[in-house]
Design a protein around this motif. Sequence first.
Motif, PDB file in Angstrom:
ATOM      1  N   THR A 143       0.861  -1.184   0.000  1.00 29.02           N
ATOM      2  CA  THR A 143       0.000   0.000   0.000  1.00 29.02           C
ATOM      3  C   THR A 143       0.899   1.236   0.000  1.00 29.02           C
ATOM      4  O   THR A 143       2.111   1.147   0.245  1.00 29.02           O
ATOM      5  N   ASP A 144       0.316   2.412  -0.253  1.00 30.84           N
ATOM      6  CA  ASP A 144       1.096   3.653  -0.229  1.00 30.84           C
ATOM      7  C   ASP A 144       1.763   3.854   1.130  1.00 30.84           C
ATOM      8  O   ASP A 144       2.917   4.262   1.215  1.00 30.84           O
ATOM      9  N   ARG A 145       1.019   3.584   2.207  1.00 28.97           N
ATOM     10  CA  ARG A 145       1.555   3.778   3.557  1.00 28.97           C
ATOM     11  C   ARG A 145       2.695   2.792   3.850  1.00 28.97           C
ATOM     12  O   ARG A 145       3.711   3.160   4.457  1.00 28.97           O
ATOM     13  N   GLU A 146       2.536   1.537   3.421  1.00 22.98           N
ATOM     14  CA  GLU A 146       3.601   0.547   3.620  1.00 22.98           C
ATOM     15  C   GLU A 146       4.862   0.964   2.854  1.00 22.98           C
ATOM     16  O   GLU A 146       5.981   0.809   3.350  1.00 22.98           O
ATOM     17  N   THR A 147       4.656   1.514   1.677  1.00 25.17           N
ATOM     18  CA  THR A 147       5.781   1.999   0.872  1.00 25.17           C
ATOM     19  C   THR A 147       6.480   3.139   1.595  1.00 25.17           C
ATOM     20  O   THR A 147       7.715   3.174   1.678  1.00 25.17           O
ATOM     21  N   ASP A 148       5.697   4.095   2.124  1.00 27.52           N
ATOM     22  CA  ASP A 148       6.273   5.225   2.873  1.00 27.52           C
ATOM     23  C   ASP A 148       7.092   4.737   4.059  1.00 27.52           C
ATOM     24  O   ASP A 148       8.194   5.228   4.319  1.00 27.52           O
ATOM     25  N   GLY A 156      17.704   2.234   8.506  1.00 28.48           N
ATOM     26  CA  GLY A 156      17.716   1.559   9.797  1.00 28.48           C
ATOM     27  C   GLY A 156      17.188   2.391  10.950  1.00 28.48           C
ATOM     28  O   GLY A 156      17.473   2.111  12.111  1.00 28.48           O
ATOM     29  N   ALA A 157      16.418   3.435  10.634  1.00 25.79           N
ATOM     30  CA  ALA A 157      15.870   4.315  11.677  1.00 25.79           C
ATOM     31  C   ALA A 157      14.980   3.522  12.631  1.00 25.79           C
ATOM     32  O   ALA A 157      14.275   2.604  12.206  1.00 25.79           O
ATOM     33  N   PRO A 158      14.987   3.870  13.917  1.00 25.44           N
ATOM     34  CA  PRO A 158      14.102   3.178  14.866  1.00 25.44           C
ATOM     35  C   PRO A 158      12.636   3.516  14.597  1.00 25.44           C
ATOM     36  O   PRO A 158      12.322   4.533  13.972  1.00 25.44           O
ATOM     37  N   VAL A 159      11.760   2.650  15.096  1.00 26.52           N
ATOM     38  CA  VAL A 159      10.318   2.814  14.875  1.00 26.52           C
ATOM     39  C   VAL A 159       9.844   4.192  15.325  1.00 26.52           C
ATOM     40  O   VAL A 159       9.054   4.853  14.632  1.00 26.52           O
ATOM     41  N   ALA A 160      10.333   4.663  16.464  1.00 26.74           N
ATOM     42  CA  ALA A 160       9.898   5.969  16.993  1.00 26.74           C
ATOM     43  C   ALA A 160      10.230   7.100  16.017  1.00 26.74           C
ATOM     44  O   ALA A 160       9.413   8.014  15.811  1.00 26.74           O
ATOM     45  N   SER A 169       1.517   6.674  14.726  1.00 28.36           N
ATOM     46  CA  SER A 169       1.870   6.108  16.032  1.00 28.36           C
ATOM     47  C   SER A 169       2.883   4.989  15.812  1.00 28.36           C
ATOM     48  O   SER A 169       2.957   4.401  14.720  1.00 28.36           O
ATOM     49  N   ALA A 170       3.651   4.687  16.847  1.00 33.54           N
ATOM     50  CA  ALA A 170       4.649   3.613  16.753  1.00 33.54           C
ATOM     51  C   ALA A 170       3.969   2.282  16.435  1.00 33.54           C
ATOM     52  O   ALA A 170       4.480   1.470  15.645  1.00 33.54           O
ATOM     53  N   GLY A 171       2.797   2.058  17.021  1.00 36.19           N
ATOM     54  CA  GLY A 171       2.055   0.820  16.765  1.00 36.19           C
ATOM     55  C   GLY A 171       1.646   0.682  15.307  1.00 36.19           C
ATOM     56  O   GLY A 171       1.744  -0.403  14.713  1.00 36.19           O
ATOM     57  N   THR A 172       1.205   1.800  14.719  1.00 33.91           N
ATOM     58  CA  THR A 172       0.809   1.789  13.301  1.00 33.91           C
ATOM     59  C   THR A 172       2.012   1.490  12.411  1.00 33.91           C
ATOM     60  O   THR A 172       1.915   0.720  11.446  1.00 33.91           O
ATOM     61  N   VAL A 173       3.168   2.086  12.746  1.00 40.99           N
ATOM     62  CA  VAL A 173       4.394   1.832  11.975  1.00 40.99           C
ATOM     63  C   VAL A 173       4.751   0.348  12.056  1.00 40.99           C
ATOM     64  O   VAL A 173       5.062  -0.285  11.040  1.00 40.99           O
ATOM     65  N   ARG A 174       4.673  -0.223  13.273  1.00 38.89           N
ATOM     66  CA  ARG A 174       4.988  -1.649  13.431  1.00 38.89           C
ATOM     67  C   ARG A 174       4.044  -2.515  12.600  1.00 38.89           C
ATOM     68  O   ARG A 174       4.470  -3.495  11.979  1.00 38.89           O
ATOM     69  N   SER A 178       5.236  -4.914   9.610  1.00 39.12           N
ATOM     70  CA  SER A 178       4.896  -6.332   9.672  1.00 39.12           C
ATOM     71  C   SER A 178       4.195  -6.782   8.388  1.00 39.12           C
ATOM     72  O   SER A 178       4.511  -7.825   7.804  1.00 39.12           O
ATOM     73  N   SER A 179       3.250  -5.967   7.930  1.00 33.21           N
ATOM     74  CA  SER A 179       2.504  -6.282   6.701  1.00 33.21           C
ATOM     75  C   SER A 179       3.443  -6.303   5.490  1.00 33.21           C
ATOM     76  O   SER A 179       3.382  -7.204   4.645  1.00 33.21           O
TER      77      SER A 179
END
Length: 202
Positions: A143-148, A156-160, A169-174, A178-179
């Motif tokens: 998806t566009d968001r997964e690509t972003d 290698g940037a951290p999730v935060a 949110s960090a949860g959304t990024v994770r 994952s997807s």
Amino acid sequence: MTIRLLLADDQALVRGALAALLDLEADLTVVAEVGRGDEVVAAAREHSPDVALLDVEMPGLDGIAAAAALRAEMPETRVLIVTTFGRPGFLRKALQAGASGFVVKDTPARQLADAVRRVHAGLRVVDPALAADSLVSGESPLTDRETDVLRAARNGAPVASIAAALFLSAGTVRNHLSSAIGKTGASTRAEAVRAAESNGWL
């Protein structure tokens, strides 16, 4: 009739070699050379080339975005992408941006000159091996968001940090990571980034 060419490549040696090879052809002449994608349209306006040969990876504007800008501004100038990065996703994006051809830089000089002539004549020219790979790999599953998120994860940037950069949110990024890992068949986010890059999805 002489076909007027514009060359855009950020590597001066490559650009010079291409210019020298193409200028050997009696019916081809290089009228402009630029080293940045954001210089393509201005150079085309000034020199009115028949065909623009664009690299994909350039500073300022990548070759695919430059192709789209050139097609919008000067539709009479045909675009041939000549690149080291023979990735199926790039091929698809380039054609969608209005390029008439897509070949790799190790194409023999005679074939490259022929590709220029065919593009100038209104034909479409695509590296056959790349065309086959493109059919096999298909559209990007991301998806566009997964690509972003994968783009932001390249270094290698951290999730935060990714979350802050993309206002997520960090949860959304994770979840997106994952997807994307699942869709690319990878086992880590670094592998997912490499898989997406190799297919030209980023």
